[in-house]
Design a protein around this motif. Structure first.
Motif, PDB file in Angstrom:
ATOM      1  N   VAL A 152      24.654 -20.018  34.861  1.00  0.00           N
ATOM      2  CA  VAL A 152      25.192 -18.982  34.186  1.00  0.00           C
ATOM      3  C   VAL A 152      26.208 -18.207  35.171  1.00  0.00           C
ATOM      4  N   GLU A 153      25.972 -18.129  36.315  1.00  0.00           N
ATOM      5  CA  GLU A 153      26.989 -17.361  37.331  1.00  0.00           C
ATOM      6  C   GLU A 153      28.126 -18.409  37.299  1.00  0.00           C
ATOM      7  N   ARG A 154      27.914 -19.727  37.270  1.00  0.00           N
ATOM      8  CA  ARG A 154      29.261 -20.459  37.428  1.00  0.00           C
ATOM      9  C   ARG A 154      30.097 -20.364  36.109  1.00  0.00           C
ATOM     10  N   ASP A 155      29.544 -20.397  34.878  1.00  0.00           N
ATOM     11  CA  ASP A 155      30.194 -20.237  33.663  1.00  0.00           C
ATOM     12  C   ASP A 155      31.117 -18.452  33.814  1.00  0.00           C
ATOM     13  N   TRP A 156      30.224 -17.782  34.423  1.00  0.00           N
ATOM     14  CA  TRP A 156      30.536 -16.243  34.580  1.00  0.00           C
ATOM     15  C   TRP A 156      31.730 -16.050  35.142  1.00  0.00           C
ATOM     16  N   ALA A 157      31.840 -16.853  36.326  1.00  0.00           N
ATOM     17  CA  ALA A 157      32.814 -16.836  37.332  1.00  0.00           C
ATOM     18  C   ALA A 157      34.043 -17.853  36.771  1.00  0.00           C
ATOM     19  N   ALA A 158      33.897 -18.800  36.094  1.00  0.00           N
ATOM     20  CA  ALA A 158      34.949 -19.542  35.362  1.00  0.00           C
ATOM     21  C   ALA A 158      35.664 -18.674  34.468  1.00  0.00           C
ATOM     22  N   ASN A 159      34.973 -17.839  33.846  1.00  0.00           N
ATOM     23  CA  ASN A 159      35.648 -16.941  32.822  1.00  0.00           C
ATOM     24  C   ASN A 159      36.515 -15.779  33.470  1.00  0.00           C
ATOM     25  N   GLY A 160      36.463 -15.868  34.662  1.00  0.00           N
ATOM     26  CA  GLY A 160      37.325 -14.717  35.503  1.00  0.00           C
ATOM     27  C   GLY A 160      36.461 -13.411  35.453  1.00  0.00           C
ATOM     28  N   SER A 161      35.104 -13.356  35.118  1.00  0.00           N
ATOM     29  CA  SER A 161      34.219 -12.117  35.167  1.00  0.00           C
ATOM     30  C   SER A 161      33.836 -12.129  36.618  1.00  0.00           C
ATOM     31  N   GLU A 162      33.497 -10.579  36.916  1.00  0.00           N
ATOM     32  CA  GLU A 162      32.865 -10.271  38.234  1.00  0.00           C
ATOM     33  C   GLU A 162      31.664  -9.464  38.040  1.00  0.00           C
ATOM     34  N   GLY A 163      30.804  -9.310  39.045  1.00  0.00           N
ATOM     35  CA  GLY A 163      29.630  -8.637  38.897  1.00  0.00           C
ATOM     36  C   GLY A 163      28.338  -9.353  38.416  1.00  0.00           C
ATOM     37  N   GLU A 164      27.064  -8.914  38.034  1.00  0.00           N
ATOM     38  CA  GLU A 164      26.050  -9.467  37.471  1.00  0.00           C
ATOM     39  C   GLU A 164      26.209  -9.930  36.096  1.00  0.00           C
ATOM     40  N   PRO A 165      26.080 -11.187  35.912  1.00  0.00           N
ATOM     41  CA  PRO A 165      26.572 -11.890  34.539  1.00  0.00           C
ATOM     42  C   PRO A 165      25.729 -11.200  33.220  1.00  0.00           C
ATOM     43  N   VAL A 166      26.234 -11.054  32.361  1.00  0.00           N
ATOM     44  CA  VAL A 166      25.829 -10.366  31.038  1.00  0.00           C
ATOM     45  C   VAL A 166      26.070 -11.541  30.059  1.00  0.00           C
ATOM     46  N   ILE A 167      24.616 -11.893  29.580  1.00  0.00           N
ATOM     47  CA  ILE A 167      24.702 -12.979  28.562  1.00  0.00           C
ATOM     48  C   ILE A 167      24.110 -12.527  27.351  1.00  0.00           C
ATOM     49  N   LYS A 168      24.358 -13.372  26.129  1.00  0.00           N
ATOM     50  CA  LYS A 168      23.462 -13.352  24.802  1.00  0.00           C
ATOM     51  C   LYS A 168      21.986 -13.969  25.335  1.00  0.00           C
ATOM     52  N   CYS A 169      21.059 -13.129  25.051  1.00  0.00           N
ATOM     53  CA  CYS A 169      19.670 -13.505  25.493  1.00  0.00           C
ATOM     54  C   CYS A 169      19.278 -14.628  24.837  1.00  0.00           C
ATOM     55  N   GLU A 170      19.081 -15.821  25.186  1.00  0.00           N
ATOM     56  CA  GLU A 170      18.480 -16.999  24.459  1.00  0.00           C
ATOM     57  C   GLU A 170      17.390 -17.578  25.558  1.00  0.00           C
ATOM     58  N   PHE A 171      16.402 -18.034  25.024  1.00  0.00           N
ATOM     59  CA  PHE A 171      15.394 -18.771  25.694  1.00  0.00           C
ATOM     60  C   PHE A 171      16.089 -19.791  26.602  1.00  0.00           C
ATOM     61  N   GLU A 172      16.901 -21.045  25.904  1.00  0.00           N
ATOM     62  CA  GLU A 172      17.186 -22.090  26.554  1.00  0.00           C
ATOM     63  C   GLU A 172      18.504 -21.624  27.793  1.00  0.00           C
ATOM     64  N   LYS A 173      18.937 -20.449  27.399  1.00  0.00           N
ATOM     65  CA  LYS A 173      20.103 -20.268  28.293  1.00  0.00           C
ATOM     66  C   LYS A 173      19.627 -19.576  29.768  1.00  0.00           C
ATOM     67  N   VAL A 174      18.355 -19.216  29.921  1.00  0.00           N
ATOM     68  CA  VAL A 174      17.759 -18.543  30.972  1.00  0.00           C
ATOM     69  C   VAL A 174      16.773 -19.451  31.668  1.00  0.00           C
ATOM     70  N   ILE A 175      15.964 -20.242  30.863  1.00  0.00           N
ATOM     71  CA  ILE A 175      14.668 -21.108  31.245  1.00  0.00           C
ATOM     72  C   ILE A 175      15.300 -22.439  31.401  1.00  0.00           C
ATOM     73  N   SER A 176      15.303 -23.066  32.579  1.00  0.00           N
ATOM     74  CA  SER A 176      15.575 -24.458  32.783  1.00  0.00           C
ATOM     75  C   SER A 176      14.525 -25.347  32.094  1.00  0.00           C
ATOM     76  N   MET A 177      15.481 -26.553  31.493  1.00  0.00           N
ATOM     77  CA  MET A 177      14.649 -27.464  30.767  1.00  0.00           C
ATOM     78  C   MET A 177      13.974 -28.609  31.839  1.00  0.00           C
ATOM     79  N   GLU A 178      14.382 -28.473  32.869  1.00  0.00           N
ATOM     80  CA  GLU A 178      13.575 -29.104  34.007  1.00  0.00           C
ATOM     81  C   GLU A 178      12.380 -28.720  34.306  1.00  0.00           C
ATOM     82  N   TYR A 179      12.195 -27.310  34.205  1.00  0.00           N
ATOM     83  CA  TYR A 179      11.128 -26.678  34.515  1.00  0.00           C
ATOM     84  C   TYR A 179      10.409 -26.655  33.482  1.00  0.00           C
ATOM     85  N   MET A 180      10.833 -26.637  32.033  1.00  0.00           N
ATOM     86  CA  MET A 180       9.906 -26.627  30.939  1.00  0.00           C
ATOM     87  C   MET A 180       9.295 -27.986  30.791  1.00  0.00           C
TER      88      MET A 180
END
Length: 327
Positions: A152-180
């Protein structure tokens, strides 16, 4: 939050609310029944109460959070992660409660004469506390670092954004599938389910072995005991079957997501899998009511005493003959 809710979202929310309205009162009734009926005060029913507490939390907490995620709020990463973790905790608690129930039934038929000295109320309470503590560790593991923050941080930085990432809250966006898949499913879901299947197969084998023995006239009590154990073991095995049927589709979809990222998963299948996992919380009280005599009688007593204008006379334990208590 989007300015409007689509017809599809409205249908999804309606079904989720319906599941919650069945799950919460039904499982509260299970807890209530164990509280008011002394005949339900043993280790098995304490583990069933632990399972019911998890199911109440699914209806009262997880389903509202799932609806919130579906609406699609913009949140900080760890806020979304905190919304996603409760379902992991409660799922693990349900699995461990089912495993404890299976072990309890095995001990009942393997060491019937020593069972009450081995499985005491205190040991049952310690086992329940241990199950919940382990569930917290497993379910909160993403909060300790096994998550998608780096991506998420890489995608956030790639868009030229700064600070703590703000995302659309979705389960698969924050939970690692490797963990699941590797940790949650392959370690904490699939092995316990397979172990429970083996335990119940052994329970049924031991019971059938006892019931098939030629018995004398003086051995009616053992026959009665194992006959009762067979009936309740069938009911609890049904609970396990419904749990596996409800949760395996979602875990299979998670495996597809991890091992075949290019594979298309129809949205309708994802929603059906989600409804099955949430709906499982509403199934157990229905099974208890139809399959376990003690619960059925106690449910009727609660209804008559508290929800009818003219309550029936109070039920005492003599109304629950031992040979019929677990029909």
């Amino acid at each position: 939050m989007p300015p409007y809710i689509s017809a599809f979202q409205a249908a999804y929310i309606g079904i989720e609310v319906l599941i919650a309205l069945v799950s919460v009162p039904g499982n509260v009734l299970v807890i209530w029944a164990v509280k008011v009926n002394q005949a339900l005060r043993d280790a098995t029913f304490y583990f069933i109460v632990s399972l019911a507490v998890a199911d109440v939390a699914v209806g009262a907490l997880v389903i509202p959070l799932a609806i919130l995620i579906n609406v699609g709020p913009q949140t900080y990463f760890y806020t979304c992660l905190m919304v996603a973790c409760p379902v992991l905790i409660l799922t693990q608690s349900s699995i461990l409660a089912l495993l404890a129930i299976a072990v309890d039934r095995y001990l009942r038929v393997k060491i019937p004469l020593r069972y009450k000295t081995v499985v005491t109320q205190r040991r049952a309470a310690v086992a329940i506390a241990g199950c919940w503590m382990l569930s917290l560790v497993v379910g909160l593991t993403p909060m300790f670092g096994w998550n998608n923050l780096d991506k998420v941080e890489r995608d956030w930085a790639a868009n030229g954004s700064e600070g703590e990432p703000v995302i659309k809250c979705e389960f698969e966006k924050v939970i690692s599938m490797e963990y699941m898949v590797y940790f949650n499913f392959f370690v904490w879901v699939l092995p316990p389910l397979l172990l429970m299947v083996l335990i119940y197969l052994e329970v049924f084998y031991l019971i059938r072995k006892q019931l098939n023995r030629k018995v004398s006239a003086s051995s009616g009590d053992p026959q009665k005991y194992y006959g009762k154990e067979l009936k309740i073991a069938k009911s609890l095995a049904l609970i396990l079957f419904l749990f596996a049927l409800s949760w395996l589709p979602l875990h299979i979809l998670n495996c597809i997501t991890l091992f075949c990222p290019s594979c298309r998963k129809p949205s309708i299948l994802i929603y059906i899998a989600i409804f099955l996992t949430h709906g499982n919380s509403a199934m157990n009280p229905i099974v208890y009511a139809f399959r376990i005599h003690k619960f059925r009688v106690t449910f009727l007593k609660i209804w008559n005493d508290h929800f009818r204008c003219r309550p029936k006379p109070p039920m005492d334990d003599d109304d629950l003959p031992e040979e019929k208590a677990d029909d």
